[in-house]
Design an enzyme around this catalytic site. Structure first.
Site, mmCIF file in Angstrom:
data_model
loop_
_atom_site.group_PDB
_atom_site.id
_atom_site.type_symbol
_atom_site.label_atom_id
_atom_site.label_comp_id
_atom_site.label_asym_id
_atom_site.label_seq_id
_atom_site.Cartn_x
_atom_site.Cartn_y
_atom_site.Cartn_z
ATOM 1 N N PHE A 1 0.809 -1.221 0.000
ATOM 2 C CA PHE A 1 0.000 0.000 0.000
ATOM 3 C C PHE A 1 0.840 1.267 0.000
ATOM 4 O O PHE A 1 0.356 2.334 -0.369
ATOM 5 C CB PHE A 1 -0.931 0.028 1.232
ATOM 6 N N LYS B 1 -1.315 -7.619 -9.049
ATOM 7 C CA LYS B 1 -2.305 -7.463 -7.983
ATOM 8 C C LYS B 1 -1.900 -6.266 -7.133
ATOM 9 O O LYS B 1 -0.998 -6.349 -6.301
ATOM 10 C CB LYS B 1 -2.393 -8.708 -7.089
ATOM 11 N N GLU C 1 9.225 -3.233 13.590
ATOM 12 C CA GLU C 1 9.124 -2.244 12.523
ATOM 13 C C GLU C 1 7.794 -1.509 12.720
ATOM 14 O O GLU C 1 6.723 -2.062 12.466
ATOM 15 C CB GLU C 1 9.161 -2.900 11.140
ATOM 16 N N CYS D 1 9.693 1.549 3.413
ATOM 17 C CA CYS D 1 10.637 0.525 3.867
ATOM 18 C C CYS D 1 12.038 1.074 4.032
ATOM 19 O O CYS D 1 12.886 0.434 4.655
ATOM 20 C CB CYS D 1 10.639 -0.665 2.908
ATOM 21 N N GLU E 1 -5.040 -3.927 -2.045
ATOM 22 C CA GLU E 1 -6.484 -3.717 -1.932
ATOM 23 C C GLU E 1 -6.809 -2.426 -1.190
ATOM 24 O O GLU E 1 -7.959 -1.978 -1.196
ATOM 25 C CB GLU E 1 -7.131 -4.911 -1.229
#
Length: 519
Positions: free
Chosen positions: A171, A195, A403, A303, A198
């Site tokens: 995301f 993909k 994290e 990240c 979502e």
């Protein structure tokens, strides 16, 4: 927002569910067409600044996913035969279209993901650089040649596409990460089933539309939607030969294990705990501004966020200055011009972030800058956490071991460069790290001894440009070939080596070679 909604209208179905009669549904993109899904299960896409439902994502049916993979397989037979220079020209067209439509894509990102518009534009731009790299991919597919291995015998190699590839996207970078994946894959002659997350599929759907306009043939790029079932399909489908994934460790480990268990190539970029070492000879003003931006920018949802800082010696006194800098960061909707920190992606992400901060304090950390409980006027229901600093942490404090994926800087202290290197190397992650110093010898020692795949020297977020590769290491990656650059091309291609024997016999089927006597 009217321009955005109009711009993406053709990727959102006119179909409505009874429960959400006014909410559009995102479409699949299969064989060159945006098509309504016949799904019965849907996932809400919300604006993180307000938690208003924007649209819904279908959990693509098994038949729809099989159709996407089948169309990609069929298209591969034709697309692989298109000369690489022609495939490059399609990417050349795509880079212009992405550039021209940056604002539309960025506004979609800010609406669905929450990051500020400048961050969203940067999201698009860093992906655009990969498209530009793909516009000149041919030289990265070149093989090797050795002639005259014996009389008349030569050997040479070249790289061929694998077939159908797939991308499972996170995301936090809705444009950049898809653009890490499908442009390299399809320029190398593969086809792709993507993909998107979502949580924010809009950017990928716009990119699919632009790819079609750029000349990507029907079936070469396909987009399906969903959660766990879609991931399992990608891991299992026999047509799919390689999977690219970016996301959390749990999902990445699962995808790597299941995908490789089915004989697929898998590259999975996972979690991170990026460390910065600050030496006393560093430029204090530059350090303060760089660290605040790298830790708090994008709400810490990247990240490569600089989530951990090791202050060596007296540099621990600079913590107060960074806290003061963090206080200047305005929290709010990403559409507001003067906002530096947008919302987290979901209420669950906000609750997790605040819970870790609370537990870290319970475990002995101090909190000179506390972003919990931020309320933004006009966006009172948003998922906001302000810039936060945890100090006095030990390496077993939850603020260090987890994290957090929020705008939180965890501060450690060390007496020497050697100790800072030891702390960094003991952490299981190896995505990125950096050092701030004016000493060339200290910087060289650091880059030589540090066990992290991407190193910055007076650079807080050392993300490589496309002609290199994204070389995170250790627990931050599964698979041995990285994204984009030379390694990215190797991941989506396979080497074929040919050994040929064309020993000259002096007679080519009756043809007479010219000599002095028969001219």
């Amino acid at each position: 927002m009217l321009a955005l909604r109009k711009g993406v209208a053709n990727i959102r179905s006119s179909a409505r569910s009874k429960k959400f009669s006014s909410v559009p549904v995102i479409q699949n993109f299969i064989n060159g067409k945006f098509v309504d899904s016949s799904a019965t299960s849907f996932i809400d896409v919300t604006n993180p600044a307000t938690n208003e439902v924007i649209c819904r994502v279908p959990e693509s049916t098994r038949h729809e996913m099989e159709e996407a993979a089948g169309c990609a397989q069929e298209a591969f037979g034709t697309w692989r035969e298109v000369p690489v220079q022609q495939r490059q020209r399609v990417m050349f067209n795509l880079q212009k279209l992405v550039r021209d439509n940056t604002e539309e894509i960025a506004r979609s990102i800010t609406l669905e993901q929450g990051k500020t518009l400048p961050d969203a534009r940067g999201d698009v731009f860093r992906g655009l650089e990969i498209v530009e790299m793909s516009s000149a991919l041919g030289h990265l597919m070149m093989g090797e040649t050795q002639g005259n291995l014996s009389t008349g015998i030569d050997s040479y190699s070249y790289r061929e596409p694998l077939g159908v590839t797939s991308g499972i996207c996170p995301f936090n970078f809705p444009a950049m990460i898809p653009l890490w994946m499908f442009p390299v894959a399809i320029t190398a002659g593969n086809t792709s089933v993507m993909k998107p997350s979502e949580k924010d599929p809009g950017a990928m759907m716009i990119l699919a539309k632009l790819a079609q306009e750029a000349g990507v043939p029907d079936g070469v790029l396909n987009v399906i939607h969903g959660g766990h079932d879609a991931v399992n399909f990608i891991c299992d489908a026999p047509e799919i030969k390689a999977i690219s994934f970016v996301g959390g460790n749990e999902a990445g480990e699962y995808i790597h294990a299941r995908g490789t268990g089915n004989g697929k190539r898998v590259q999975a970029n996972l979690g991170a705990k990026n460390h910065c070492t600050v030496l006393p000879d560093a430029d204090k003003d530059a350090v303060v501004k760089a660290l605040a931006g790298a830790a708090f920018g994008a709400a810490g949802q990247r990240c490569m966020a600089l989530s951990t800082v090791i202050f060596v010696g007296e540099t621990k006194e600079w913590i107060a200055d960074i806290a003061e800098e963090g206080k200047k960061y305005k929290v709010g909707s990403g559409f507001d011009d003067d906002v530096q920190v947008g919302p987290l992606i979901s209420p669950e992400a906000q609750a997790r972030c605040e819970d870790i901060i609370s537990k870290a304090i319970e475990q002995g950390a101090s909190c000179p800058l506390d972003g919990r409980g931020v309320v933004v006027e006009g966006c009172e229901t948003g998922n906001f956490v302000g810039p936060t600093m945890l100090t006095g942490c030990s390496t077993d404090n939850i603020g260090y071991t987890e994290e957090i994926f929020g705008p939180v800087m965890t501060c450690l202290e060390a007496d020497s460069l050697e100790e800072a290197i030891k702390i960094t190397n003991a952490n299981p992650y190896g995505n990125g790290c950096c050092i701030f110093t004016q000493s060339g010898s200290a910087a060289r020692k650091f880059q030589h001894e540090i066990d992290v795949g991407q190193v910055g020297i007076n650079v807080p977020i050392p993300v490589p440009l496309p002609f290199f590769s994204f070389t995170g290491s250790r627990s931050s990656i599964r698979g041995d070939l990285h994204f984009y650059g030379k390694e990215g091309v190797k991941f989506v291609t396979k080497a074929k080596t040919v050994t040929s024997n064309w020993t000259y016999k002096g007679n080519l089927g009756g043809a007479v070679m010219p000599t002095m006597g028969n001219k």
